[in-house]
Design a protein around this motif. Structure first.
Motif, PDB file in Angstrom:
ATOM      1  N   LEU A  65       0.813  -1.217   0.000  1.00 56.63           N
ATOM      2  CA  LEU A  65       0.000   0.000   0.000  1.00 56.63           C
ATOM      3  C   LEU A  65       0.848   1.270   0.000  1.00 56.63           C
ATOM      4  CD1 LEU A  65      -2.926  -1.036   2.362  1.00 56.63           C
ATOM      5  CD2 LEU A  65      -2.918  -0.896  -0.143  1.00 56.63           C
ATOM      6  N   THR A  66       2.152   1.102   0.155  1.00 58.68           N
ATOM      7  CA  THR A  66       3.059   2.236  -0.007  1.00 58.68           C
ATOM      8  C   THR A  66       3.338   2.446  -1.490  1.00 58.68           C
ATOM      9  OG1 THR A  66       4.086   1.786   2.118  1.00 58.68           O
ATOM     10  CG2 THR A  66       5.328   3.164   0.591  1.00 58.68           C
ATOM     11  N   ARG A  67       3.658   1.359  -2.166  1.00 61.59           N
ATOM     12  CA  ARG A  67       3.952   1.411  -3.600  1.00 61.59           C
ATOM     13  C   ARG A  67       3.762   0.002  -4.176  1.00 61.59           C
ATOM     14  NH1 ARG A  67       6.362   4.724  -7.491  1.00 61.59           N
ATOM     15  NH2 ARG A  67       7.638   3.560  -8.957  1.00 61.59           N
ATOM     16  N   PRO A  68       2.580  -0.292  -4.722  1.00 62.44           N
ATOM     17  CA  PRO A  68       2.254  -1.648  -5.176  1.00 62.44           C
ATOM     18  C   PRO A  68       3.262  -2.259  -6.153  1.00 62.44           C
ATOM     19  CG  PRO A  68       0.295  -0.287  -5.183  1.00 62.44           C
ATOM     20  CD  PRO A  68       1.451   0.622  -4.888  1.00 62.44           C
TER      21      PRO A  68
ATOM     22  N   ARG B  23       0.939   7.472   1.720  1.00 68.26           N
ATOM     23  CA  ARG B  23       2.219   7.914   2.286  1.00 68.26           C
ATOM     24  C   ARG B  23       2.302   7.729   3.798  1.00 68.26           C
ATOM     25  NH1 ARG B  23       4.792  12.543  -1.184  1.00 68.26           N
ATOM     26  NH2 ARG B  23       3.785  12.096  -3.144  1.00 68.26           N
ATOM     27  N   LYS B  24       1.207   7.966   4.500  1.00 68.14           N
ATOM     28  CA  LYS B  24       1.247   7.956   5.964  1.00 68.14           C
ATOM     29  C   LYS B  24       1.105   6.531   6.505  1.00 68.14           C
ATOM     30  CE  LYS B  24      -0.639  12.582   6.490  1.00 68.14           C
ATOM     31  NZ  LYS B  24      -1.726  13.382   7.057  1.00 68.14           N
ATOM     32  N   PRO B  25       2.033   6.123   7.377  1.00 66.07           N
ATOM     33  CA  PRO B  25       1.976   4.769   7.948  1.00 66.07           C
ATOM     34  C   PRO B  25       0.695   4.491   8.730  1.00 66.07           C
ATOM     35  CG  PRO B  25       4.052   5.856   8.526  1.00 66.07           C
ATOM     36  CD  PRO B  25       3.200   6.867   7.820  1.00 66.07           C
TER      37      PRO B  25
END
Length: 183
Positions: free
Chosen positions: A147-150, A165-167
């Motif tokens: 979900l950060t960068r598939p 971007r946000k954890p």
């Protein structure tokens, strides 16, 4: 006279064919008369069709409070997530994914009961070759990276998504999906 009226002609009724019509018409009138005699002022009990009887009503969807209680049972760090925030953020994902049991697929597969499972396991969904060959399990660490960068996790994936971007946003969305996998 009644037989002539029912047959639709006001002519004499010669021949066997016309006599059969009279007999059928008389039978219809007799059946209707018997049916009318058997009626009472009480309404007849209604029985739903067999298909309706066999289908049990769907249980009501769990409330947000019940789902938050499920989130609290998840392993850390998911147990600290906000179900409500995950639901709100997941609205961005709903154009492609659903999480409700039995809701079907969209452009992407239904994510109900996928948390903790290997990728490409929804039976009635046609996955891309990249996802079919991905050797990943949808646990917290994998989903957090995905979900950060598939495309970093599954190169060649057809999922068009820039990432969160946000954890804490990723954590809340993962907890939302995981809670629906447990319900």
């Amino acid at each position: 006279p009644l037989a002539r009226l029912l047959v639709g002609r006001n002519l004499p009724l010669p021949g066997e064919c016309q006599m059969r019509k009279v007999a059928v018409a008389s039978l219809i009138v007799f059946t209707l008369a018997l049916t009318a005699c058997g009626q009472s002022s009480e309404p007849a009990p209604t029985t739903p069709p067999a298909a309706t009887q066999a289908a049990a009503p769907a249980p009501p969807a769990p409330s947000a409070e019940e789902m938050q209680a499920i989130v609290a049972t998840l392993p850390a760090p998911l147990n600290e997530a906000s179900y409500e925030n995950g639901r709100r953020v997941f609205a961005q994902c709903r154009s492609c994914h659903l999480v409700e049991k039995g809701a079907g697929n969209r452009v992407g597969p239904n994510l109900h009961d996928t948390y903790g499972k290997p990728a490409a396991q929804v039976a009635d969904f046609r996955y891309s070759p990249a996802m079919q060959s991905a050797n990943v399990t949808w646990d917290f660490d994998t989903l957090d990276r995905y979900l950060t960068r598939p495309r970093d996790v599954v190169p060649g994936t057809l999922m068009v998504f820039a990432g969160f971007r946000k954890p804490e946003v990723r954590r809340d969305v993962i907890a939302y999906v995981a809670a629906h996998s447990k319900e």
